[in-house]
Design a protein around this motif. Structure first.
Motif, PDB file in Angstrom:
ATOM      1  N   LEU A  23       7.981  -5.367   8.265  1.00 24.43           N
ATOM      2  CA  LEU A  23       7.237  -4.729   7.180  1.00 24.43           C
ATOM      3  C   LEU A  23       8.069  -4.890   5.913  1.00 24.43           C
ATOM      4  N   GLY A  37       5.960   1.967   5.355  1.00 23.91           N
ATOM      5  CA  GLY A  37       5.880   1.491   6.732  1.00 23.91           C
ATOM      6  C   GLY A  37       4.750   2.079   7.540  1.00 23.91           C
ATOM      7  N   ARG A  38       3.688   2.523   6.888  1.00 24.39           N
ATOM      8  CA  ARG A  38       2.613   3.186   7.619  1.00 24.39           C
ATOM      9  C   ARG A  38       1.289   2.440   7.621  1.00 24.39           C
ATOM     10  N   CYS A  39       1.047   1.565   6.628  1.00 20.34           N
ATOM     11  CA  CYS A  39      -0.277   0.940   6.539  1.00 20.34           C
ATOM     12  C   CYS A  39      -0.307  -0.490   7.080  1.00 20.34           C
ATOM     13  N   CYS A  65       7.962  -3.765   2.992  1.00 18.59           N
ATOM     14  CA  CYS A  65       8.300  -2.597   2.179  1.00 18.59           C
ATOM     15  C   CYS A  65       9.540  -1.872   2.690  1.00 18.59           C
ATOM     16  N   GLY A 100       0.835  -1.191   0.000  1.00 19.97           N
ATOM     17  CA  GLY A 100       0.000   0.000   0.000  1.00 19.97           C
ATOM     18  C   GLY A 100       0.870   1.241   0.000  1.00 19.97           C
ATOM     19  N   CYS A 101       1.137   1.749   1.206  1.00 22.37           N
ATOM     20  CA  CYS A 101       1.875   3.006   1.339  1.00 22.37           C
ATOM     21  C   CYS A 101       3.342   2.901   0.913  1.00 22.37           C
TER      22      CYS A 101
HETATM   23  S1  FES Z   1       3.158  -1.127   2.236  1.00 21.53           S
HETATM   24 FE1  FES Z   1       2.392   0.044   3.895  1.00 21.53          FE
HETATM   25  S2  FES Z   1       3.565  -0.673   5.569  1.00 21.53           S
HETATM   26 FE2  FES Z   1       4.450  -1.687   3.875  1.00 21.53          FE
END
Ligand code: FES
Length: 91
Positions: free
Chosen positions: A76, A38-40, A78, A34-35
């Motif tokens: 996470l 590291g936020r979603c 990402c 998503g983001c």
């Molecule tokens: S894609 Fe959002 S926390 Fe990794």
């Protein structure tokens, strides 16, 4: 050179030391992102082997994972970079 295996997809790819894994996950696996910052939390994964071969968690990642009651082996995806060596993850 590092080697990353995504166990639940039986996919392995090689990356240069220090590289961010996100582009490789996007190219070689069906992992969802998503983001990408590291936020979603959509990209939470479990490191089965080689946690020591990955970048250290930032304070932001530690706080986020703590807020989600994550297990110690979870990260996470990402935010992952490989330092060297082999890593196995599943998601
Ligand atoms: S894609 Fe959002 S926390 Fe990794």
């Amino acid at each position: 050179m590092g080697k990353v295996t995504v166990v639940n997809e039986n996919v392995t790819f090689e990356v240069e030391d220090g590289e961010r894994l996100l582009p490789f996950f996007k190219e070689h696996t069906a992992m969802l992102f998503g983001c990408e910052k590291g936020r979603c939390g959509i990209c939470i994964c479990t490191v089965l082997k080689g946690m020591e071969n990955l970048n250290e968690k930032s304070q932001q990642e530690i706080a986020f994972l703590h807020s989600k009651n994550a297990y110690p082996g979870q990260r996470l995806a990402c935010l992952l970079r490989i330092k060297h060596g082999e890593v196995e993850i599943e998601y």
